[in-house]
Design a protein around this motif. Structure first.
Motif, PDB file in Angstrom:
ATOM      1  N   HIS A 165      15.823  -5.660   3.377  1.00  0.00           N
ATOM      2  CA  HIS A 165      15.715  -4.149   2.621  1.00  0.00           C
ATOM      3  C   HIS A 165      15.725  -4.455   0.900  1.00  0.00           C
ATOM      4  O   HIS A 165      16.324  -5.032   0.490  1.00  0.00           O
ATOM      5  CB  HIS A 165      16.917  -3.361   2.849  1.00  0.00           C
ATOM      6  CG  HIS A 165      17.023  -3.101   4.315  1.00  0.00           C
ATOM      7  ND1 HIS A 165      16.414  -2.431   5.130  1.00  0.00           N
ATOM      8  CD2 HIS A 165      18.155  -3.561   5.063  1.00  0.00           C
ATOM      9  CE1 HIS A 165      16.787  -2.533   6.093  1.00  0.00           C
ATOM     10  NE2 HIS A 165      18.080  -3.362   6.130  1.00  0.00           N
ATOM     11  N   LYS A 166      14.812  -3.820   0.289  1.00  0.00           N
ATOM     12  CA  LYS A 166      14.533  -3.830  -1.179  1.00  0.00           C
ATOM     13  C   LYS A 166      15.807  -3.211  -1.686  1.00  0.00           C
ATOM     14  O   LYS A 166      15.947  -2.109  -1.393  1.00  0.00           O
ATOM     15  CB  LYS A 166      13.246  -3.127  -1.546  1.00  0.00           C
ATOM     16  CG  LYS A 166      12.824  -3.137  -3.054  1.00  0.00           C
ATOM     17  CD  LYS A 166      11.819  -2.521  -3.453  1.00  0.00           C
ATOM     18  CE  LYS A 166      11.850  -2.201  -5.105  1.00  0.00           C
ATOM     19  NZ  LYS A 166      10.674  -1.390  -5.543  1.00  0.00           N
ATOM     20  N   LEU A 167      16.505  -3.846  -2.660  1.00  0.00           N
ATOM     21  CA  LEU A 167      17.405  -3.441  -3.218  1.00  0.00           C
ATOM     22  C   LEU A 167      17.292  -2.727  -4.605  1.00  0.00           C
ATOM     23  O   LEU A 167      17.910  -1.667  -5.115  1.00  0.00           O
ATOM     24  CB  LEU A 167      18.426  -4.392  -3.519  1.00  0.00           C
ATOM     25  CG  LEU A 167      19.538  -4.884  -2.147  1.00  0.00           C
ATOM     26  CD1 LEU A 167      20.421  -5.915  -2.772  1.00  0.00           C
ATOM     27  CD2 LEU A 167      20.099  -3.963  -1.506  1.00  0.00           C
ATOM     28  N   GLY A 168      16.130  -3.346  -5.365  1.00  0.00           N
ATOM     29  CA  GLY A 168      15.786  -2.651  -6.639  1.00  0.00           C
ATOM     30  C   GLY A 168      14.961  -3.784  -7.402  1.00  0.00           C
ATOM     31  O   GLY A 168      14.221  -4.682  -6.770  1.00  0.00           O
ATOM     32  N   VAL A 169      14.996  -3.456  -8.774  1.00  0.00           N
ATOM     33  CA  VAL A 169      13.944  -4.305  -9.578  1.00  0.00           C
ATOM     34  C   VAL A 169      15.327  -4.583 -10.548  1.00  0.00           C
ATOM     35  O   VAL A 169      16.023  -3.778 -11.367  1.00  0.00           O
ATOM     36  CB  VAL A 169      13.096  -3.389 -10.210  1.00  0.00           C
ATOM     37  CG1 VAL A 169      12.043  -4.255 -11.136  1.00  0.00           C
ATOM     38  CG2 VAL A 169      12.248  -3.035  -8.987  1.00  0.00           C
ATOM     39  N   GLN A 170      15.061  -5.958 -11.029  1.00  0.00           N
ATOM     40  CA  GLN A 170      15.647  -6.462 -12.230  1.00  0.00           C
ATOM     41  C   GLN A 170      14.941  -6.512 -13.340  1.00  0.00           C
ATOM     42  O   GLN A 170      13.794  -7.173 -13.324  1.00  0.00           O
ATOM     43  CB  GLN A 170      16.544  -7.890 -12.050  1.00  0.00           C
ATOM     44  CG  GLN A 170      17.666  -7.945 -11.191  1.00  0.00           C
ATOM     45  CD  GLN A 170      18.436  -9.137 -11.405  1.00  0.00           C
ATOM     46  OE1 GLN A 170      19.213  -9.218 -12.131  1.00  0.00           O
ATOM     47  NE2 GLN A 170      18.409 -10.231 -10.272  1.00  0.00           N
ATOM     48  N   HIS A 171      15.114  -5.536 -14.558  1.00  0.00           N
ATOM     49  CA  HIS A 171      14.480  -5.566 -15.691  1.00  0.00           C
ATOM     50  C   HIS A 171      14.819  -6.412 -16.770  1.00  0.00           C
ATOM     51  O   HIS A 171      15.918  -6.363 -17.084  1.00  0.00           O
ATOM     52  CB  HIS A 171      14.511  -4.122 -15.975  1.00  0.00           C
ATOM     53  CG  HIS A 171      13.874  -2.955 -15.113  1.00  0.00           C
ATOM     54  ND1 HIS A 171      12.512  -2.908 -14.976  1.00  0.00           N
ATOM     55  CD2 HIS A 171      14.316  -2.472 -14.183  1.00  0.00           C
ATOM     56  CE1 HIS A 171      12.468  -2.120 -13.780  1.00  0.00           C
ATOM     57  NE2 HIS A 171      13.343  -1.531 -13.573  1.00  0.00           N
ATOM     58  N   TYR A 172      14.104  -7.605 -17.129  1.00  0.00           N
ATOM     59  CA  TYR A 172      14.788  -8.544 -18.153  1.00  0.00           C
ATOM     60  C   TYR A 172      14.310  -8.201 -19.659  1.00  0.00           C
ATOM     61  O   TYR A 172      13.069  -7.636 -19.680  1.00  0.00           O
ATOM     62  CB  TYR A 172      13.791 -10.022 -17.690  1.00  0.00           C
ATOM     63  CG  TYR A 172      14.662 -10.511 -16.352  1.00  0.00           C
ATOM     64  CD1 TYR A 172      15.406 -11.486 -16.638  1.00  0.00           C
ATOM     65  CD2 TYR A 172      14.056 -10.216 -15.044  1.00  0.00           C
ATOM     66  CE1 TYR A 172      16.146 -11.915 -15.468  1.00  0.00           C
ATOM     67  CE2 TYR A 172      14.570 -10.666 -14.067  1.00  0.00           C
ATOM     68  CZ  TYR A 172      15.674 -11.570 -14.126  1.00  0.00           C
ATOM     69  OH  TYR A 172      16.370 -12.246 -13.115  1.00  0.00           O
ATOM     70  N   VAL A 173      15.141  -8.164 -20.284  1.00  0.00           N
ATOM     71  CA  VAL A 173      14.979  -7.936 -21.707  1.00  0.00           C
ATOM     72  C   VAL A 173      15.566  -8.877 -22.620  1.00  0.00           C
ATOM     73  O   VAL A 173      16.402  -9.686 -21.921  1.00  0.00           O
ATOM     74  CB  VAL A 173      15.471  -6.493 -22.150  1.00  0.00           C
ATOM     75  CG1 VAL A 173      14.989  -5.288 -21.483  1.00  0.00           C
ATOM     76  CG2 VAL A 173      17.007  -6.521 -21.803  1.00  0.00           C
ATOM     77  N   GLY A 174      15.275  -8.892 -23.787  1.00  0.00           N
ATOM     78  CA  GLY A 174      15.938  -9.855 -25.013  1.00  0.00           C
ATOM     79  C   GLY A 174      17.101  -9.259 -25.263  1.00  0.00           C
ATOM     80  O   GLY A 174      17.388  -8.023 -25.607  1.00  0.00           O
ATOM     81  N   PHE A 175      18.096 -10.336 -25.392  1.00  0.00           N
ATOM     82  CA  PHE A 175      19.597  -9.900 -26.169  1.00  0.00           C
ATOM     83  C   PHE A 175      19.774 -10.991 -27.051  1.00  0.00           C
ATOM     84  O   PHE A 175      19.523 -12.041 -27.123  1.00  0.00           O
ATOM     85  CB  PHE A 175      20.554  -9.996 -25.067  1.00  0.00           C
ATOM     86  CG  PHE A 175      20.367  -8.960 -23.952  1.00  0.00           C
ATOM     87  CD1 PHE A 175      21.381  -7.723 -24.207  1.00  0.00           C
ATOM     88  CD2 PHE A 175      19.651  -8.941 -22.951  1.00  0.00           C
ATOM     89  CE1 PHE A 175      21.371  -6.649 -23.348  1.00  0.00           C
ATOM     90  CE2 PHE A 175      19.957  -8.100 -22.043  1.00  0.00           C
ATOM     91  CZ  PHE A 175      20.679  -6.948 -22.006  1.00  0.00           C
ATOM     92  N   ALA A 176      20.667 -10.565 -28.242  1.00  0.00           N
ATOM     93  CA  ALA A 176      21.021 -11.349 -29.188  1.00  0.00           C
ATOM     94  C   ALA A 176      22.556 -10.837 -29.508  1.00  0.00           C
ATOM     95  O   ALA A 176      22.941  -9.705 -29.418  1.00  0.00           O
ATOM     96  CB  ALA A 176      20.295 -11.533 -30.323  1.00  0.00           C
ATOM     97  N   SER A 177      23.211 -11.699 -30.354  1.00  0.00           N
ATOM     98  CA  SER A 177      24.384 -11.224 -30.784  1.00  0.00           C
ATOM     99  C   SER A 177      23.894 -10.741 -32.308  1.00  0.00           C
ATOM    100  O   SER A 177      22.989 -10.671 -33.025  1.00  0.00           O
ATOM    101  CB  SER A 177      25.495 -12.376 -31.103  1.00  0.00           C
ATOM    102  OG  SER A 177      24.830 -13.200 -32.406  1.00  0.00           O
TER     103      SER A 177
END
Length: 329
Positions: A165-177
């Motif tokens: 079963h498809k649970l969803g989509v992980q959307h990857y983005v950039g993070f920094a401090s």
């Protein structure tokens, strides 16, 4: 619409069609004919007064109303299951051990922090979470169909006996401090990443060609300063000023030390929960599977919708998150 006209059998069929995104596949799963499945969906849409699916020769796709109906149908199914459990002859708590195999992101950072809710409902079930350094792409094809475990995979399983079963989509983005951005500035666009120290999970290196085209181009330009097989190492390095970490968008509510860049997503990656029929028939297996699927249909899980929601817009689109979701740093 009168509530008396709402047929649970149509909702049951709707849930299966929504899972498989195919009328014919749902018919095979339920042991009914495709015309019968189509008729029940027509009845549901007529009673609701709205379309729940967009149909094409490739299958079906949930409409916005359909997504809302699915959330309510999952909640109704959970309540019906609870009613049966509490009033039926088999009211004793389910016991046993079940294994959940997962990659280094959604399992430790999204599922594990919420397992206390599962154990409140199932205090006698032991969950063994086995975290792989990679993203379990290979297990989608190679895992034993009779294995007594459940897997979170980033490629749709192809085993003949495997249920997914498809649970969803992980959307990857950039993070920094905040400290890193104050010292080195903020990228104005994705192509500016080459000017910065970047941090990448080693499994992404192998996936990159099937990510969004802009990520493929980015990989050619950027000399990543830090590549690791540990999600925790990425988070800690990023939070302490080590550079720009490429992480799932939901990390913005997991760790307040991380600041999401004001840029588009880098890549959307679909993921599934998969298991064998043997596991589904185990009471402890069925309990964990149902709980995981409900977990990713809750309002809190809007991070995993097909449509990308930037962290800056998340609070305005969903109900306030529980304070316990955040991890202070």
């Amino acid at each position: 619409m009168s509530i008396d006209r709402l047929d649970w059998d149509s909702l049951r069929v709707f849930r299966v069609v929504a899972e498989l995104l195919s009328m014919s596949a749902a018919a095979a799963r339920l042991g009914e004919s495709p015309p019968t499945i189509s008729r029940k969906i027509d009845d549901l849409e007529r009673n609701l007064g709205s379309k729940v699916f967009l149909r094409s020769t490739r299958g079906v796709e949930l409409t916005d109303i359909g997504k809302q109906v699915l959330r309510y149908a999952e909640q109704m199914a959970a309540l019906a299951e609870k009613l049966t459990f509490e009033t039926g002859s088999r009211g004793a708590p389910v016991t046993g051990t079940i294994t959940l195999r997962t990659g280094d992101g959604v399992g430790p950072y999204w599922i594990a922090p919420r397992l206390s809710a599962f154990h409140q409902q199932n205090p006698k079930i032991q969950v063994r979470m086995l975290v792989s350094e990679e993203t379990l792409d290979s297990q989608a094809e190679d895992v034993d169909d009779d294995a007594d475990d459940i897997a979170i995979t980033f490629a749709e399983p192809r085993g003949n006996q495997k249920i997914a079963h498809k649970l969803g989509v992980q959307h990857y983005v950039g993070f920094a401090s905040k400290d890193y951005l104050a010292e080195f500035g903020t990228p104005d666009s994705l192509v500016d990443y080459y000017k910065h120290r970047c941090i990448l999970h080693s499994s992404y290196v192998h996936q990159v060609e099937r990510w969004a085209p802009r990520m493929s181009e980015l990989r050619k330009m950027v000399d990543f300063a830090f590549i690791t097989n540990s999600g925790t190492a990425i988070v800690e390095s990023c939070a302490k000023g080590g550079g720009i970490g490429i992480l799932p968008s939901f990390m913005s509510v997991i760790d307040p030390r991380l600041v999401a860049l004001e840029l588009p997503e880098i890549a959307p990656v679909r993921f599934w929960v998969s298991y064998s029929e043997r596991v589904r028939r185990l009471p402890q297996g069925a309990a964990l599977i149902d709980w995981i699927r409900r977990l990713f249909t809750s309002d809190e899980a809007r991070w995993f919708d097909d449509e990308f929601i930037h962290p800056r817009d998340y609070a305005a689109k969903v109900l306030p998150l529980h304070p316990s979701v955040r991890r202070e740093g």
